[in-house]
Design a protein around this motif. Sequence first.
Motif, PDB file in Angstrom:
ATOM      1  N   CYS A 154      39.193 -47.166 -42.857  1.00  0.00           N
ATOM      2  CA  CYS A 154      40.369 -46.597 -42.186  1.00  0.00           C
ATOM      3  C   CYS A 154      41.345 -47.699 -41.771  1.00  0.00           C
ATOM      4  CB  CYS A 154      39.948 -45.770 -40.970  1.00  0.00           C
ATOM      5  SG  CYS A 154      39.164 -44.222 -41.457  1.00  0.00           S
ATOM      6  N   GLU A 155      40.801 -48.843 -41.393  1.00  0.00           N
ATOM      7  CA  GLU A 155      41.664 -49.967 -41.011  1.00  0.00           C
ATOM      8  C   GLU A 155      42.498 -50.437 -42.214  1.00  0.00           C
ATOM      9  OE1 GLU A 155      41.059 -54.377 -38.887  1.00  0.00           O
ATOM     10  OE2 GLU A 155      39.311 -53.165 -39.394  1.00  0.00           O
ATOM     11  N   VAL A 156      41.848 -50.540 -43.358  1.00  0.00           N
ATOM     12  CA  VAL A 156      42.558 -50.985 -44.573  1.00  0.00           C
ATOM     13  C   VAL A 156      43.603 -49.937 -44.967  1.00  0.00           C
ATOM     14  CG1 VAL A 156      42.293 -51.523 -47.031  1.00  0.00           C
ATOM     15  CG2 VAL A 156      40.629 -52.391 -45.381  1.00  0.00           C
ATOM     16  N   PHE A 157      43.209 -48.670 -44.935  1.00  0.00           N
ATOM     17  CA  PHE A 157      44.166 -47.605 -45.290  1.00  0.00           C
ATOM     18  C   PHE A 157      45.356 -47.615 -44.328  1.00  0.00           C
ATOM     19  CE2 PHE A 157      40.984 -44.722 -47.719  1.00  0.00           C
ATOM     20  CZ  PHE A 157      41.470 -45.164 -48.942  1.00  0.00           C
ATOM     21  N   ALA A 158      45.081 -47.813 -43.049  1.00  0.00           N
ATOM     22  CA  ALA A 158      46.169 -47.820 -42.056  1.00  0.00           C
ATOM     23  C   ALA A 158      47.152 -48.952 -42.370  1.00  0.00           C
ATOM     24  CB  ALA A 158      45.605 -47.960 -40.653  1.00  0.00           C
ATOM     25  N   ALA A 159      46.609 -50.106 -42.779  1.00  0.00           N
ATOM     26  CA  ALA A 159      47.476 -51.240 -43.127  1.00  0.00           C
ATOM     27  C   ALA A 159      48.325 -50.886 -44.353  1.00  0.00           C
ATOM     28  CB  ALA A 159      46.618 -52.475 -43.409  1.00  0.00           C
ATOM     29  N   ALA A 160      47.707 -50.224 -45.329  1.00  0.00           N
ATOM     30  CA  ALA A 160      48.447 -49.844 -46.546  1.00  0.00           C
ATOM     31  C   ALA A 160      49.587 -48.885 -46.195  1.00  0.00           C
ATOM     32  CB  ALA A 160      47.497 -49.217 -47.559  1.00  0.00           C
ATOM     33  N   VAL A 161      49.309 -47.955 -45.303  1.00  0.00           N
ATOM     34  CA  VAL A 161      50.350 -46.988 -44.909  1.00  0.00           C
ATOM     35  C   VAL A 161      51.467 -47.720 -44.154  1.00  0.00           C
ATOM     36  CG1 VAL A 161      50.854 -44.981 -43.449  1.00  0.00           C
ATOM     37  CG2 VAL A 161      48.801 -44.998 -44.882  1.00  0.00           C
ATOM     38  N   GLU A 162      51.089 -48.612 -43.274  1.00  0.00           N
ATOM     39  CA  GLU A 162      52.109 -49.369 -42.522  1.00  0.00           C
ATOM     40  C   GLU A 162      53.042 -50.137 -43.452  1.00  0.00           C
ATOM     41  OE1 GLU A 162      49.618 -50.626 -38.747  1.00  0.00           O
ATOM     42  OE2 GLU A 162      50.977 -52.240 -39.405  1.00  0.00           O
ATOM     43  N   GLU A 163      52.471 -50.619 -44.561  1.00  0.00           N
ATOM     44  CA  GLU A 163      53.299 -51.388 -45.510  1.00  0.00           C
ATOM     45  C   GLU A 163      54.059 -50.478 -46.475  1.00  0.00           C
ATOM     46  OE1 GLU A 163      53.880 -54.437 -45.107  1.00  0.00           O
ATOM     47  OE2 GLU A 163      52.260 -54.930 -43.695  1.00  0.00           O
ATOM     48  N   GLY A 164      53.806 -49.178 -46.399  1.00  0.00           N
ATOM     49  CA  GLY A 164      54.628 -48.258 -47.180  1.00  0.00           C
ATOM     50  C   GLY A 164      53.940 -47.515 -48.309  1.00  0.00           C
ATOM     51  N   ALA A 165      52.599 -47.563 -48.387  1.00  0.00           N
ATOM     52  CA  ALA A 165      51.928 -46.796 -49.449  1.00  0.00           C
ATOM     53  C   ALA A 165      52.144 -45.304 -49.195  1.00  0.00           C
ATOM     54  CB  ALA A 165      50.435 -47.116 -49.478  1.00  0.00           C
ATOM     55  N   ARG A 166      52.461 -44.574 -50.268  1.00  0.00           N
ATOM     56  CA  ARG A 166      52.707 -43.127 -50.135  1.00  0.00           C
ATOM     57  C   ARG A 166      51.485 -42.303 -50.513  1.00  0.00           C
ATOM     58  NH1 ARG A 166      58.329 -41.943 -50.621  1.00  0.00           N
ATOM     59  NH2 ARG A 166      59.227 -43.081 -48.864  1.00  0.00           N
ATOM     60  N   THR A 167      50.575 -42.944 -51.260  1.00  0.00           N
ATOM     61  CA  THR A 167      49.348 -42.250 -51.664  1.00  0.00           C
ATOM     62  C   THR A 167      48.163 -43.157 -51.352  1.00  0.00           C
ATOM     63  OG1 THR A 167      50.550 -41.178 -53.473  1.00  0.00           O
ATOM     64  CG2 THR A 167      48.149 -41.159 -53.632  1.00  0.00           C
ATOM     65  N   LEU A 168      47.167 -42.577 -50.682  1.00  0.00           N
ATOM     66  CA  LEU A 168      45.935 -43.313 -50.396  1.00  0.00           C
ATOM     67  C   LEU A 168      44.840 -42.702 -51.249  1.00  0.00           C
ATOM     68  CD1 LEU A 168      45.931 -43.477 -46.482  1.00  0.00           C
ATOM     69  CD2 LEU A 168      46.628 -45.283 -48.092  1.00  0.00           C
ATOM     70  N   ASP A 198      53.912 -38.428 -44.054  1.00  0.00           N
ATOM     71  CA  ASP A 198      54.074 -37.903 -45.400  1.00  0.00           C
ATOM     72  C   ASP A 198      53.325 -38.803 -46.399  1.00  0.00           C
ATOM     73  OD1 ASP A 198      54.906 -36.480 -47.545  1.00  0.00           O
ATOM     74  OD2 ASP A 198      56.929 -37.351 -47.606  1.00  0.00           O
ATOM     75  N   VAL A 199      52.020 -38.768 -46.295  1.00  0.00           N
ATOM     76  CA  VAL A 199      51.186 -39.606 -47.160  1.00  0.00           C
ATOM     77  C   VAL A 199      50.162 -38.685 -47.821  1.00  0.00           C
ATOM     78  CG1 VAL A 199      49.384 -41.393 -47.136  1.00  0.00           C
ATOM     79  CG2 VAL A 199      51.461 -41.694 -45.765  1.00  0.00           C
ATOM     80  N   THR A 200      50.033 -38.824 -49.137  1.00  0.00           N
ATOM     81  CA  THR A 200      49.096 -37.959 -49.877  1.00  0.00           C
ATOM     82  C   THR A 200      47.732 -38.630 -49.961  1.00  0.00           C
ATOM     83  OG1 THR A 200      50.929 -37.134 -51.208  1.00  0.00           O
ATOM     84  CG2 THR A 200      48.715 -36.825 -52.116  1.00  0.00           C
ATOM     85  N   ILE A 201      46.702 -37.856 -49.652  1.00  0.00           N
ATOM     86  CA  ILE A 201      45.343 -38.366 -49.866  1.00  0.00           C
ATOM     87  C   ILE A 201      44.910 -37.941 -51.264  1.00  0.00           C
ATOM     88  CG2 ILE A 201      42.927 -38.305 -49.120  1.00  0.00           C
ATOM     89  CD1 ILE A 201      43.895 -37.702 -46.298  1.00  0.00           C
ATOM     90  N   SER A 202      44.417 -38.933 -52.000  1.00  0.00           N
ATOM     91  CA  SER A 202      43.988 -38.696 -53.381  1.00  0.00           C
ATOM     92  C   SER A 202      42.491 -38.968 -53.491  1.00  0.00           C
ATOM     93  CB  SER A 202      44.761 -39.663 -54.283  1.00  0.00           C
ATOM     94  OG  SER A 202      44.212 -39.690 -55.579  1.00  0.00           O
ATOM     95  N   VAL A 203      41.844 -38.336 -54.469  1.00  0.00           N
ATOM     96  CA  VAL A 203      40.431 -38.643 -54.702  1.00  0.00           C
ATOM     97  C   VAL A 203      40.211 -38.960 -56.175  1.00  0.00           C
ATOM     98  CG1 VAL A 203      39.496 -37.374 -52.748  1.00  0.00           C
ATOM     99  CG2 VAL A 203      39.894 -36.155 -54.893  1.00  0.00           C
ATOM    100  N   HIS A 204      39.215 -39.793 -56.397  1.00  0.00           N
ATOM    101  CA  HIS A 204      38.940 -40.297 -57.752  1.00  0.00           C
ATOM    102  C   HIS A 204      37.413 -40.385 -57.844  1.00  0.00           C
ATOM    103  CE1 HIS A 204      39.761 -43.349 -61.094  1.00  0.00           C
ATOM    104  NE2 HIS A 204      38.482 -43.579 -60.815  1.00  0.00           N
ATOM    105  N   CYS A 205      36.799 -39.366 -58.427  1.00  0.00           N
ATOM    106  CA  CYS A 205      35.334 -39.286 -58.380  1.00  0.00           C
ATOM    107  C   CYS A 205      34.683 -39.565 -59.725  1.00  0.00           C
ATOM    108  CB  CYS A 205      34.921 -37.899 -57.897  1.00  0.00           C
ATOM    109  SG  CYS A 205      35.459 -37.588 -56.209  1.00  0.00           S
ATOM    110  N   HIS A 206      33.674 -40.404 -59.682  1.00  0.00           N
ATOM    111  CA  HIS A 206      32.876 -40.650 -60.881  1.00  0.00           C
ATOM    112  C   HIS A 206      31.656 -39.745 -60.872  1.00  0.00           C
ATOM    113  CE1 HIS A 206      34.959 -43.814 -63.113  1.00  0.00           C
ATOM    114  NE2 HIS A 206      35.552 -44.027 -61.945  1.00  0.00           N
ATOM    115  N   ASN A 207      31.071 -39.605 -62.049  1.00  0.00           N
ATOM    116  CA  ASN A 207      30.129 -38.494 -62.258  1.00  0.00           C
ATOM    117  C   ASN A 207      28.669 -38.932 -62.388  1.00  0.00           C
ATOM    118  OD1 ASN A 207      29.966 -35.702 -62.445  1.00  0.00           O
ATOM    119  ND2 ASN A 207      29.832 -35.759 -64.689  1.00  0.00           N
ATOM    120  N   ASP A 208      28.319 -40.052 -61.772  1.00  0.00           N
ATOM    121  CA  ASP A 208      26.962 -40.591 -61.971  1.00  0.00           C
ATOM    122  C   ASP A 208      25.859 -39.628 -61.557  1.00  0.00           C
ATOM    123  OD1 ASP A 208      27.428 -43.933 -62.382  1.00  0.00           O
ATOM    124  OD2 ASP A 208      29.052 -42.696 -61.599  1.00  0.00           O
ATOM    125  N   LEU A 209      26.131 -38.789 -60.578  1.00  0.00           N
ATOM    126  CA  LEU A 209      25.138 -37.782 -60.178  1.00  0.00           C
ATOM    127  C   LEU A 209      25.569 -36.374 -60.609  1.00  0.00           C
ATOM    128  CD1 LEU A 209      24.235 -39.080 -56.585  1.00  0.00           C
ATOM    129  CD2 LEU A 209      22.825 -39.209 -58.640  1.00  0.00           C
TER     130      LEU A 209
END
Length: 408
Positions: A154-168, A198-209
């Motif tokens: 959450c700390e890293v994501f918060a930093a990304a948002v502060e710097e202007g990331a629109r999608t996490l 106004d930040v979109t949360i994205s997911v990227h899932c791999h299928n190992d299980l």
Amino acid sequence: MTHLERIKIFDTTLRDGEQSPGCSMNLSEKIRLARRLQALGVDVIEAGFPIASEGDFAAVKAVAAECRGVSVAALCRTTEQDILRAWEAVGAAARPRLHTFVATSDIHLEHKLKRTRAEVLKMTRDAVRLARTFTEDVEFSAEDATRSDLNYLCEVFAAAVEEGARTLNVPDTVGYTTPTEFREIIAAVRERVVGERDVTISVHCHNDLGLAVANSLAALDAGARQVECTINGIGERAGNAALEEVVMALHVRADRLPYACGVRTEALYPTSQLLTEIIGFGVQPNKAVVGRNAFAHEAGIHQHGVLSNPLCYEIMTPESVGVPSNNIVLGKHSGRHALARRFDELGFTLTPSELEEAYHQFTELADRKKNIYDQDLLSLLPARQRHEHAPALGAAALKLDLVEAVGR
Ligand code: KIV
Ligand code: ZN
């Protein structure tokens, strides 16, 4: 009617999919597939990882020039060199996106990056800030997010948002999470980091299980609004969430998954077929939505049910995903109804006693032969039919050849 909230479909067939064994594509193949993905209606095409090779660079550049109706993303690590190269490739897109990533789990920090948490935090800030000098559309991914310490994530994501990331983006890089756990992680990111922004949360899932699609759908419940996925589920190791499965789950279960996306479902099967043709291998026969058997019914009871009303055993129609028609497979479990229907389709109407005789011979044949084709059925016709329809038999055999040739 339930209100359907719009989610984004981010296709990474050309990047995560392409980097998996046996799935490499050349430039013209990538362009062909990208055009098809655009027509399919995805929101974002991740076209490649430009710093990785000249081929990837050229592909991103070409897709950016070609696909003007869709966002085109280029992947880059958090280094300046990566970001500059990615922008050089994607900058001319109508809607360019820079997708920068760094790992956040201790195992990756210690063994792969050899960096401290503080260093990775700074790398995140610097990368997003630099990317934002080129475009407003910056996505930040925390690789191995699901094995990362949640507070640090959450700390890293918060930093990304502060710097202007629109999608996490929250990748389950190693396919380790479960639907309930992933829902909690996404809910935490939403509450602790995103809030009303106004930040979109994205997911990227791999299928190992085998949980990539289930995890992606669970994430939507918790507030994710972008799903990263690939056609046929190709991708690193066991692959990524299969786009066709995510999309059809939304369609079929809108009561439980009240989300809409821009994908034209009838183009799913043709797109899957195009990918199969390009990479030279397809999906397993029982693969959901696009597998050869996904709409095939062999057991007699099932065939009777489907012929009476497809809803008995089909939760979606083959036509809705672009499969030409349902595929009644005749085999030793088939019953009289299916046999009569197939004869009918081939232009032969049998009397009840003729059908009985043909069915008897059919079961004997089916015991000996794994697959029963139309030409086998023709040999079961009563002599009366064979003589009356002599010219039609040629046509039926031809129809069979065509069916065989197109694989369905
Ligand atoms: O699986 C993964 O973590 C990735 C990232 C680069 C998004 O593919
Ligand atoms: Zn991945």
